[in-house]
Design an enzyme around this catalytic site. Structure first.
Site, PDB file in Angstrom:
ATOM      1  CE  LYS A 148      -4.244   0.204   4.202  1.00 32.57           C
ATOM      2  NZ  LYS A 148      -5.415   0.039   5.050  1.00 32.57           N
TER       3      LYS A 148
ATOM      4  CD  GLU B 152     -13.459   0.604   3.078  1.00 26.51           C
ATOM      5  OE1 GLU B 152     -12.698   0.517   2.115  1.00 26.51           O
ATOM      6  OE2 GLU B 152     -13.843  -0.369   3.738  1.00 26.51           O
TER       7      GLU B 152
ATOM      8  CG  ASP C  54     -11.546   3.812   6.498  1.00 21.67           C
ATOM      9  OD1 ASP C  54     -10.513   4.280   5.979  1.00 21.67           O
ATOM     10  OD2 ASP C  54     -11.559   2.737   7.126  1.00 21.67           O
TER      11      ASP C  54
ATOM     12  CG  HIS D 238      -7.215   2.018   0.426  1.00 15.89           C
ATOM     13  ND1 HIS D 238      -6.079   1.273   0.176  1.00 15.89           N
ATOM     14  CD2 HIS D 238      -7.873   1.353   1.413  1.00 15.89           C
ATOM     15  CE1 HIS D 238      -6.067   0.204   0.948  1.00 15.89           C
ATOM     16  NE2 HIS D 238      -7.142   0.229   1.710  1.00 15.89           N
TER      17      HIS D 238
ATOM     18  CB  SER E 249      -9.640  -1.482   1.077  1.00 10.53           C
ATOM     19  OG  SER E 249     -10.592  -2.440   1.504  1.00 10.53           O
TER      20      SER E 249
ATOM     21  CG  HIS F 186     -10.975  -2.403   6.617  1.00 14.19           C
ATOM     22  ND1 HIS F 186     -10.518  -2.529   7.905  1.00 14.19           N
ATOM     23  CD2 HIS F 186      -9.971  -2.828   5.815  1.00 14.19           C
ATOM     24  CE1 HIS F 186      -9.280  -2.992   7.882  1.00 14.19           C
ATOM     25  NE2 HIS F 186      -8.924  -3.189   6.631  1.00 14.19           N
TER      26      HIS F 186
ATOM     27  CG  ASN G 216      -1.858  -1.156   1.274  1.00  5.98           C
ATOM     28  OD1 ASN G 216      -2.463  -1.492   0.263  1.00  5.98           O
ATOM     29  ND2 ASN G 216      -1.991  -1.789   2.427  1.00  5.98           N
TER      30      ASN G 216
HETATM   31  C1  LIG Z   1      -5.974  -0.736   6.035  1.00  4.01           C
HETATM   32  C2  LIG Z   1      -7.292  -0.239   6.416  1.00  4.01           C
HETATM   33  C3  LIG Z   1      -7.597   0.017   7.753  1.00  4.01           C
HETATM   34  C4  LIG Z   1      -6.666  -0.365   8.870  1.00  4.01           C
HETATM   35  O1  LIG Z   1      -5.547   0.446   8.937  1.00  4.01           O
HETATM   36  P1  LIG Z   1      -4.202  -0.077   9.622  1.00  4.01           P
HETATM   37  O2  LIG Z   1      -3.480   1.149   9.979  1.00  4.01           O
HETATM   38  O3  LIG Z   1      -3.511  -0.908   8.606  1.00  4.01           O
HETATM   39  O4  LIG Z   1      -4.607  -0.880  10.817  1.00  4.01           O
HETATM   40  C5  LIG Z   1      -8.822   0.584   8.034  1.00  4.01           C
HETATM   41  N1  LIG Z   1      -9.717   0.856   7.060  1.00  4.01           N
HETATM   42  C6  LIG Z   1      -9.459   0.588   5.764  1.00  4.01           C
HETATM   43  C7  LIG Z   1     -10.476   0.899   4.733  1.00  4.01           C
HETATM   44  C8  LIG Z   1      -8.247   0.025   5.401  1.00  4.01           C
HETATM   45  O5  LIG Z   1      -7.999  -0.274   4.137  1.00  4.01           O
END
Ligand SMILES: *Cc1c(COP(=O)(O)O)cnc(C)c1O
Length: 379
Positions: A238, A175, A204, A207, A179, A131, A45
């Site tokens: 990421k 999101e 969220d 990404h 993801s 997620h 990522n």
């Molecule tokens: C990767 C991810 C997370 C978690 O983040 P980390 O810092 O890796 O624990 C949360 N939400 C989404 C949409 C993700 O892709």
């Protein structure tokens, strides 16, 4: 317990769904070594290639020397440092919200934020493709969980019409860039529904952060909707090439979480070196917009070239899912890639729905055109 474990693992083997770990012995941007063999990594990522940026490494080293290897405790004890406050101010400004709050990871952020803000008697509406950390946050909260079909605003509105009035508070979560599918959420429509049905809205941006928007703050910035969002979370692990997560919100919500959020309170704070790298990564997003520009151009070129070969990808981002349906085919395709020097991991249930197994290519700033052409020909 042994029976349960055997049963689970045997079923995983039977379904071509057993996960194993692959140790990487060294990494130089997208070039990685596994078992003494070099591969190009299409599963990370590290979208902007910041994890290996010399300024990041320099900044991390300096913090190690100044503060030591550990934060030594929870931020509510003596684990707090001026670095956290500098980073939180930067996040608030970046996301155009009153306050920023740092969490140890995106997983801990989602689980903690959602389970602290929602209670029994509340209802949470989630996109079907949310997620795992978002789902777990709701499950831990004892609020009522309702899932709407992926990006289907008509379905969401039907659920809101039927259910909203039976509950005290309602939270809608999506999101901004999904993801596993790489598509965008209809943020404007989510805002309209949130207002119409008197809900709160959480996005969220795991990404999207660092990639979308004029300043790289995310899709919320790009669509000019930060005022309308109650909670914007995202990660540093990421595109920002580091580790940890943030929430951008009101001052009041921040105070509440500092006092009540268990994943914030009962965990050792991130090491100062990590926080220093997070600060640097935000400076680099500001200073080097050419990274996100090139990444989005690369993604566009890649998708257009695949289309010319008759492969249609529904993604709006740097995430390229190639859905093959069955687990066996996803593994076969991933192995084929590996034989040709590309690490592209198969993604299977429960990470994606049953029958939607895929390989998922994550494009990054450091994937050059000749490499992209090679993998495209293979596809
Ligand atoms: C990767 C991810 C997370 C978690 O983040 P980390 O810092 O890796 O624990 C949360 N939400 C989404 C949409 C993700 O892709």
């Amino acid at each position: 317990m042994d029976n349960l474990i055997d049963e689970f693992l045997n079923k995983r083997i039977e379904d071509n769904n057993l996960r194993t770990l692959i140790p990487i012995s060294s990494r130089n941007n997208v070039k990685i070594i596994i078992n003494n063999k070099e591969y190009i990594d299409f599963s990370s990522n590290d979208y902007l290639g910041l994890s290996s940026h010399p300024e990041m490494i320099e900044r991390g080293k300096k913090a190690y020397e100044k503060y030591g290897a550990s934060s030594t405790g929870s931020r509510l004890l003596s684990g707090d440092s001026d670095l956290f406050h500098e980073l939180e101010d930067k996040i608030a400004e970046f996301k155009n919200k009153e306050a920023g709050l740092i969490f140890n990871s995106g997983y801990q952020a989602n689980v903690g934020i959602i389970s602290t803000l929602c209670e029994k008697g509340d209802i949470v509406f989630l996109d079907k493709l949310s997620h795992a950390s978002i789902i777990d946050g709701v499950l831990l909260s004892s609020a009522k969980l309702m899932r709407f079909k992926h990006n289907d605003m008509e379905h969401l509105e039907n659920l809101l019409k039927k259910e909203r009035s039976k509950y005290r508070d309602a939270l809608i979560i999506s999101e901004s860039i999904f993801s596993m599918d790489g598509d965008k959420a209809p943020l404007k429509e989510l805002v309209d529904l949130k207002n119409k049905y008197n809900c709160h809205l959480m996005v969220d941006e795991a990404h999207a952060t660092g990639i979308f928007g004029k300043n790289g703050a995310g899709l919320v910035e790009e669509e000019g909707l930060s005022d309308q969002m109650d909670l914007i979370m995202g990660t540093f692990g990421k595109a920002l090439g580091s580790f940890g997560a943030y929430l951008a919100c009101s001052d009041k919500i921040k105070q509440f979480l500092i006092n009540k959020c268990r994943s914030f309170i009962y965990s050792t704070a991130l090491p100062p070196s990590v926080i220093a790298c997070n600060i640097k990564s935000m400076e680099l997003v500001k200073k080097e917009p050419f990274r996100r520009k090139k990444l989005l151009e690369t993604a566009k070129f890649f998708k257009e070239s695949l289309l010319q070969k008759g492969i249609k990808i529904k993604s709006d981002s740097q995430i390229i899912p190639i859905v093959v349906g069955d687990n066996k085919n996803a593994i076969k395709l991933s192995n084929k890639m590996k034989e040709n020097g590309f690490l592209v991991m198969p993604i299977r249930y429960p990470t994606v729905p049953k029958g939607k197994a895929r390989i998922r290519l994550s494009l990054t700033y450091n994937h050059e055109n000749d490499v992209l052409k090679k993998i495209m020909n293979l596809l």
